[in-house]
Design an enzyme around this catalytic site. Sequence first.
Site, short mmCIF file in Angstrom:
data_model
loop_
_atom_site.label_atom_id
_atom_site.label_comp_id
_atom_site.label_asym_id
_atom_site.label_seq_id
_atom_site.Cartn_x
_atom_site.Cartn_y
_atom_site.Cartn_z
N HIS A 7 8.74 -11.64 -14.32
CA HIS A 7 8.67 -10.66 -15.40
C HIS A 7 7.86 -9.45 -14.97
CE1 HIS A 7 5.15 -13.35 -16.31
NE2 HIS A 7 4.53 -12.21 -16.56
N HIS A 79 1.40 -5.50 -15.06
CA HIS A 79 1.51 -6.35 -13.87
C HIS A 79 2.96 -6.72 -13.61
CE1 HIS A 79 0.86 -9.59 -17.02
NE2 HIS A 79 1.80 -10.18 -16.33
N GLU A 130 0.84 -11.12 -10.58
CA GLU A 130 0.76 -12.48 -11.10
C GLU A 130 1.71 -13.34 -10.27
OE1 GLU A 130 1.95 -12.84 -15.23
OE2 GLU A 130 1.59 -15.00 -15.27
#
Length: 134
Positions: A7, A79, A130
């Site tokens: 994502h 992020h 991440e």
Amino acid sequence: MLGRVNHIAIAVPDLGIATTMYRDTLGARVSQAQALPEHGVTVVFVELPNTKVELLEPLGPDSPIAAFLEKNPSGGMHHICYEVDDIVAARDTLKAAGARVLGDGNPKTGAHGKPVLFLHPKDFNGTLIELEQV
Ligand SMILES: C[C@@H](C(=O)O)C(=O)SCCNC(=O)CCNC(=O)[C@H](O)C(C)(C)COP(=O)(O)OP(=O)(O)OC[C@H]1O[C@@H](n2cnc3c(N)ncnc32)[C@H](O)[C@@H]1OP(=O)(O)O
Ligand SMILES: [Co+2]
């Protein structure tokens, strides 16, 4: 080490307004809001054919996105989340290469119930990364 993009996250000042914009103006499918107190955020996922966009709103007094939103009051890209097969092996390789792993260095359970870790943006071209073990 890196697999698919899981994502891309956008920090937003008002999750209700952002969700309405993605659903009604941009015409995307959006999830229910999910409060994640352990991460200091409430999230909504925008479900796209090839990936997801994660809308993030601060939750609680110590949210890790609070300072970011103070600097970017209308929100901003926060992020990018990449999938890895083995998050502990990835962490150890990155630490040995000198990258800063955020928090206590141990994976937490992320929004999808899978282990996640974050890497310092200053070590990766100004981008907060991440990692999610899938
Ligand atoms: C649940 C989950 C999931 O998907 O499963 C999630 O995503 S949870 C998503 C929320 N959780 C997280 O983000 C956890 C990891 N993040 C953190 O620990 C924090 O946000 C930090 C990355 C350490 C930044 O914290 P904070 O902004 O309070 O620190 P700071 O003001 O000292 O920032 C240090 C420098 O990094 C910059 N900086 C801060 N956030 C940034 C970002 N998202 N992208 C790029 N640069 C960033 C600041 O502008 C500053 O640069 P200058 O010094 O040049 O001004
Ligand atoms: Co995320």
